[in-house]
Design a protein around this motif. Structure first.
Motif, PDB file in Angstrom:
ATOM      1  N   PHE A 192       0.850  -1.185   0.000  1.00 29.66           N
ATOM      2  CA  PHE A 192       0.000   0.000   0.000  1.00 29.66           C
ATOM      3  C   PHE A 192       0.884   1.232   0.000  1.00 29.66           C
ATOM      4  CE2 PHE A 192      -1.049   3.197   3.222  1.00 29.66           C
ATOM      5  CZ  PHE A 192      -2.300   3.650   2.825  1.00 29.66           C
ATOM      6  N   SER A 193       0.438   2.292  -0.676  1.00 35.12           N
ATOM      7  CA  SER A 193       1.194   3.536  -0.571  1.00 35.12           C
ATOM      8  C   SER A 193       0.256   4.728  -0.740  1.00 35.12           C
ATOM      9  CB  SER A 193       2.314   3.582  -1.607  1.00 35.12           C
ATOM     10  OG  SER A 193       1.750   3.690  -2.885  1.00 35.12           O
ATOM     11  N   THR A 194       0.765   5.878  -0.335  1.00 36.69           N
ATOM     12  CA  THR A 194       0.007   7.122  -0.481  1.00 36.69           C
ATOM     13  C   THR A 194       0.862   8.098  -1.306  1.00 36.69           C
ATOM     14  OG1 THR A 194       0.918   7.716   1.693  1.00 36.69           O
ATOM     15  CG2 THR A 194      -1.364   6.940   1.642  1.00 36.69           C
ATOM     16  N   PRO A 195       1.052   7.800  -2.597  1.00 40.19           N
ATOM     17  CA  PRO A 195       1.997   8.599  -3.388  1.00 40.19           C
ATOM     18  C   PRO A 195       1.655  10.081  -3.446  1.00 40.19           C
ATOM     19  CG  PRO A 195       0.634   7.182  -4.792  1.00 40.19           C
ATOM     20  CD  PRO A 195       0.405   6.753  -3.377  1.00 40.19           C
ATOM     21  N   ASN A 196       0.371  10.395  -3.436  1.00 39.88           N
ATOM     22  CA  ASN A 196      -0.012  11.803  -3.587  1.00 39.88           C
ATOM     23  C   ASN A 196       0.157  12.592  -2.302  1.00 39.88           C
ATOM     24  OD1 ASN A 196      -0.905  11.734  -6.416  1.00 39.88           O
ATOM     25  ND2 ASN A 196      -2.309  10.182  -5.601  1.00 39.88           N
ATOM     26  N   ILE A 197      -0.219  11.965  -1.192  1.00 40.76           N
ATOM     27  CA  ILE A 197       0.001  12.616   0.103  1.00 40.76           C
ATOM     28  C   ILE A 197       1.508  12.735   0.330  1.00 40.76           C
ATOM     29  CG2 ILE A 197      -0.322  12.348   2.600  1.00 40.76           C
ATOM     30  CD1 ILE A 197      -3.024  10.920   1.895  1.00 40.76           C
ATOM     31  N   ASP A 198       2.227  11.691  -0.038  1.00 43.00           N
ATOM     32  CA  ASP A 198       3.693  11.714   0.113  1.00 43.00           C
ATOM     33  C   ASP A 198       4.328  12.850  -0.694  1.00 43.00           C
ATOM     34  OD1 ASP A 198       3.126   9.415   1.468  1.00 43.00           O
ATOM     35  OD2 ASP A 198       4.324   8.073   0.213  1.00 43.00           O
ATOM     36  N   ARG A 199       3.692  13.176  -1.816  1.00 43.04           N
ATOM     37  CA  ARG A 199       4.212  14.257  -2.671  1.00 43.04           C
ATOM     38  C   ARG A 199       4.306  15.572  -1.895  1.00 43.04           C
ATOM     39  NH1 ARG A 199       1.276  16.776  -7.952  1.00 43.04           N
ATOM     40  NH2 ARG A 199       2.770  18.495  -7.910  1.00 43.04           N
ATOM     41  N   ILE A 200       3.350  15.802  -0.988  1.00 44.83           N
ATOM     42  CA  ILE A 200       3.371  17.041  -0.190  1.00 44.83           C
ATOM     43  C   ILE A 200       4.639  17.061   0.665  1.00 44.83           C
ATOM     44  CG2 ILE A 200       2.120  18.442   1.520  1.00 44.83           C
ATOM     45  CD1 ILE A 200      -0.460  17.031   0.582  1.00 44.83           C
ATOM     46  N   ALA A 201       4.987  15.882   1.222  1.00 42.71           N
ATOM     47  CA  ALA A 201       6.202  15.798   2.044  1.00 42.71           C
ATOM     48  C   ALA A 201       7.447  15.995   1.174  1.00 42.71           C
ATOM     49  CB  ALA A 201       6.261  14.445   2.741  1.00 42.71           C
ATOM     50  N   LYS A 202       7.437  15.327   0.036  1.00 42.44           N
ATOM     51  CA  LYS A 202       8.611  15.386  -0.845  1.00 42.44           C
ATOM     52  C   LYS A 202       8.873  16.807  -1.328  1.00 42.44           C
ATOM     53  CE  LYS A 202       8.657  11.466  -3.264  1.00 42.44           C
ATOM     54  NZ  LYS A 202       7.963  10.788  -4.357  1.00 42.44           N
ATOM     55  N   GLU A 203       7.801  17.516  -1.603  1.00 43.09           N
ATOM     56  CA  GLU A 203       7.949  18.879  -2.131  1.00 43.09           C
ATOM     57  C   GLU A 203       7.876  19.925  -1.020  1.00 43.09           C
ATOM     58  OE1 GLU A 203       4.969  19.053  -5.217  1.00 43.09           O
ATOM     59  OE2 GLU A 203       5.896  17.380  -6.302  1.00 43.09           O
ATOM     60  N   GLY A 204       7.808  19.464   0.208  1.00 47.97           N
ATOM     61  CA  GLY A 204       7.709  20.397   1.332  1.00 47.97           C
ATOM     62  C   GLY A 204       8.341  19.805   2.571  1.00 47.97           C
ATOM     63  N   ILE A 205       7.597  19.849   3.686  1.00 48.76           N
ATOM     64  CA  ILE A 205       8.153  19.412   4.968  1.00 48.76           C
ATOM     65  C   ILE A 205       7.310  18.291   5.566  1.00 48.76           C
ATOM     66  CG2 ILE A 205       8.858  20.157   7.285  1.00 48.76           C
ATOM     67  CD1 ILE A 205       8.894  23.004   6.345  1.00 48.76           C
ATOM     68  N   ARG A 206       7.992  17.251   6.047  1.00 48.36           N
ATOM     69  CA  ARG A 206       7.311  16.238   6.858  1.00 48.36           C
ATOM     70  C   ARG A 206       7.600  16.551   8.319  1.00 48.36           C
ATOM     71  NH1 ARG A 206       9.952  10.639   6.957  1.00 48.36           N
ATOM     72  NH2 ARG A 206      10.846  11.471   8.868  1.00 48.36           N
ATOM     73  N   PHE A 207       6.550  16.790   9.081  1.00 47.93           N
ATOM     74  CA  PHE A 207       6.701  17.085  10.506  1.00 47.93           C
ATOM     75  C   PHE A 207       6.575  15.780  11.278  1.00 47.93           C
ATOM     76  CE2 PHE A 207       6.461  21.748  10.729  1.00 47.93           C
ATOM     77  CZ  PHE A 207       6.117  22.029   9.412  1.00 47.93           C
ATOM     78  N   ASP A 208       7.550  15.521  12.147  1.00 46.40           N
ATOM     79  CA  ASP A 208       7.561  14.242  12.864  1.00 46.40           C
ATOM     80  C   ASP A 208       7.055  14.321  14.293  1.00 46.40           C
ATOM     81  OD1 ASP A 208       8.437  13.015  10.634  1.00 46.40           O
ATOM     82  OD2 ASP A 208      10.527  12.827  11.254  1.00 46.40           O
ATOM     83  N   ASN A 209       6.895  15.527  14.805  1.00 48.00           N
ATOM     84  CA  ASN A 209       6.484  15.649  16.210  1.00 48.00           C
ATOM     85  C   ASN A 209       5.325  16.618  16.405  1.00 48.00           C
ATOM     86  OD1 ASN A 209       8.235  13.831  17.582  1.00 48.00           O
ATOM     87  ND2 ASN A 209       9.911  15.269  17.189  1.00 48.00           N
ATOM     88  N   VAL A 210       4.244  16.370  15.696  1.00 47.08           N
ATOM     89  CA  VAL A 210       3.045  17.202  15.879  1.00 47.08           C
ATOM     90  C   VAL A 210       2.042  16.400  16.709  1.00 47.08           C
ATOM     91  CG1 VAL A 210       1.124  18.312  14.699  1.00 47.08           C
ATOM     92  CG2 VAL A 210       3.424  18.522  13.779  1.00 47.08           C
ATOM     93  N   TYR A 211       1.486  17.032  17.726  1.00 43.08           N
ATOM     94  CA  TYR A 211       0.621  16.328  18.685  1.00 43.08           C
ATOM     95  C   TYR A 211      -0.696  17.064  18.877  1.00 43.08           C
ATOM     96  CZ  TYR A 211       4.681  13.547  19.635  1.00 43.08           C
ATOM     97  OH  TYR A 211       5.733  12.687  19.482  1.00 43.08           O
ATOM     98  N   CYS A 212      -1.759  16.285  19.137  1.00 39.39           N
ATOM     99  CA  CYS A 212      -3.038  16.935  19.429  1.00 39.39           C
ATOM    100  C   CYS A 212      -3.180  17.107  20.938  1.00 39.39           C
ATOM    101  CB  CYS A 212      -4.196  16.126  18.854  1.00 39.39           C
ATOM    102  SG  CYS A 212      -4.280  14.439  19.433  1.00 39.39           S
TER     103      CYS A 212
END
Ligand code: SGN
Ligand code: CA
Length: 527
Positions: free
Chosen positions: A61-81
């Motif tokens: 399974f993959s999420t290529p389109n959602i992943d594109r946002i990370a690839k072209e921007g920032i993946r945040f690893d420590n965001v909490y609710c």
């Protein structure tokens, strides 16, 4: 249902189809330099099911389109609710204030979000943004500060996967089709209508998927007929050292009901009887054996497989639609100056600790996915590990729009820190407080705090249990070390820091008063 009107769907679909497919390469007429903001939030979509994060399902399974946002921007690893449950998390996000300040504590008997209070979309609107909200709102009161809205408005406002009922700018409408597609198509059609207005736009696109009961689109219904999905490593958690908290819930695989598992009801069942049959499994003592299963172990695995495959199939549609939206931005010259955020209202357990659902301060539900792309200002391919809370979203979006949040807003903008300003100071802890009990899922109310190294929580409703985790030595949170003498000093320090943090954020009521909030019926979202 009152005022059920027919919906001008043909028009809407025609408009969408035209705009989404025509590859206009021209620049938008929009001379505005402030960014457009597209805030995409799915319901219960957790990092474990996004391949830009670590995902054990990556082979299938993959999420290529959602992943594109990370690839072209920032993946945040420590965001909490700050409260791991839907309505309250949404209230925190829009108001920039914790539950005890925005007054929306619970889903169940949670009443209506007070629409008179400040919200970031209304602030953007006041300052010249064209605004819209499409999809799941789940706050009871009608959205304010939007030029256009269309939100799921069936009783409870959870939304239906199929033929959803929406409030379309004040009118009740039922639309034929699959919610993820209708919601996204409506949102894209709206952008197409406003993109050349000369004003920046802000869109809140809130998917109902992949929330329970996980109904995939027809084309994805049987995506994995012969595959056994892998199990998370904490699937067989025995809850040692956490017997009264994690070990006393109604959210283990045993509580997946007939409807969750898409079981066929006996012929002739109708109305209340049918509803009861569908819901069978929700309550203690209702554990049931799926066909062909002889042991509890087999039943748990069978249920997990059914659940995870449907969940991932629901995500698949969301990912498709995110892709369509990103393509639309490309084809219309909007990519460069548009902030695109992808997140969810909280995390979720995909069999982690043997659970489904959310609510706990433990990582799988506390942690939110958060991806952000803004080509004009943010370098691509970054990862960020600042400790960020969802209370910080509102002031950050305003900051990007050149606006300041009022003093009552409790969060802080993280624009400076992600733009690489070395002098920018940032917080070293995030706060959490969950109130709802016992429905749904029997999770004890608790408050707590996470620092980079440790996490502390106090479960207080009708137990008095503290938990402490060493997030470096025990990232899976299997060993509550609150009574471990080796951690005595850490426990003392964390308790005192938590007390201070509660003062700082103004959550200083007594335990008796906290319990009253849990018990209080603020009214239900019911129409
Ligand atoms: C529904 C679900 C629960 C879920 C809550 C809250 N049951 O009540 O499993 O925890 O929503 O979810 S269901 O059988 O009706 O789906 S939330 O996303 O709104 O917080
Ligand atoms: Ca949710």
């Amino acid at each position: 249902m009152k005022n059920k009107l027919s919906f001008p769907l043909m028009l809407l679909v025609a408009l969408t189809a035209f705009s989404a497919c025509s590859p206009k390469q021209q620049k938008t007429a929009n001379k505005e330099t402030r960014p457009n903001i597209i805030y995409i939030m799915s319901d219960d979509h957790t990092t474990q099911a996004i391949t830009a994060y670590d995902s054990i399902y990556g082979k299938y399974f993959s999420t290529p389109n959602i992943d594109r946002i990370a690839k072209e921007g920032i993946r945040f690893d420590n965001v909490y609710c700050a409260n791991a449950i839907c309505g309250p998390s949404r209230a925190i996000i829009t108001s920039g204030k914790y539950s005890h300040k925005n007054g929306y504590y619970k889903n169940e008997s949670g009443g209506h979000f007070n629409p008179d209070q400040w919200t970031f979309p209304e602030e953007l609107h006041k300052n010249g943004y064209t605004t819209a909200m499409v999809g799941k709102w789940h706050l009871g009161s009608a959205p304010r500060g939007f030029d256009f809205y269309m939100y799921h408005n069936n009783p409870g406002q959870q939304g239906y996967y199929w033929n959803p009922v929406y409030d379309y700018n004040g009118k009740q409408v039922q639309v034929q089709g699959y919610a993820t597609n209708i919601t996204a198509d409506t949102a894209i059609a709206w952008i197409d209508r406003v993109k050349d207005s000369g004003k920046p736009f802000a869109l809140l696109l809130h998917f109902k998927a992949p929330h329970r009961n996980w109904f995939p689109d027809k084309k994805y219904e049987n995506m994995y007929p012969d595959t056994d999905m892998p199990y998370p490593k904490t699937f067989n958690d025995d809850y040692k050292t956490r017997e009264k908290t994690a070990g006393d819930t109604w959210m283990t695989m045993d509580y997946l009901n007939h409807k969750d598992m898409k079981m066929k009801p006996p012929k002739g069942l109708k109305g209340k009887e049918l509803q009861e049959w569908n819901n069978y499994g929700n309550k203690k003592g209702e554990a049931w054996m799926p066909p062909g299963c002889k042991t509890v172990e087999e039943a748990r695995k069978w249920k997990y497989q059914r659940f995870i495959k449907d969940y991932l199939a629901c995500v698949r549609s969301v990912d498709d639609k995110v892709g369509q939206l990103l393509d639309y931005l490309d084809n219309n010259g909007l990519t460069e100056n548009t902030i695109v955020v992808y997140t969810a209202d909280q995390g979720f357990y995909l069999g982690d600790h043997g659970f489904f659902d959310k609510r706990f301060i433990y990582e799988p539900s506390f942690r939110m996915p958060f991806l952000m792309r803004y080509p004009a200002k943010l370098k691509p391919g970054q990862t960020d590990n600042h400790l960020i809370s969802n209370v910080d979203f509102a002031p950050t979006f305003l900051d990007f729009a050149g606006l300041k949040a009022p003093a009552e807003v409790q969060g802080h903008s993280f624009k400076d820190v992600i733009e690489g300003n070395k002098d920018a100071k940032w917080q070293d802890k995030v706060y959490f407080h969950y109130y709802e009990y016992p429905f749904w899922h029997h999770v004890q109310p608790h408050y707590g705090m996470r620092t980079r190294r440790y996490k502390i929580a106090h479960f207080y409703y009708n137990i008095d249990v503290w938990e402490l985790y060493d997030m470096v030595k025990d990232p899976d949170e299997l060993h509550n070390v609150i009574d471990d003498p080796a951690y005595a000093d850490v426990a003392k320090k964390m308790k005192s820091e938590l007390k201070q943090l509660m003062k700082d954020v103004g959550d200083t009521a007594s335990l008796a008063e906290f319990r009253e909030i849990t018990d209080k019926d603020f009214g239900n979202i019911n129409y």
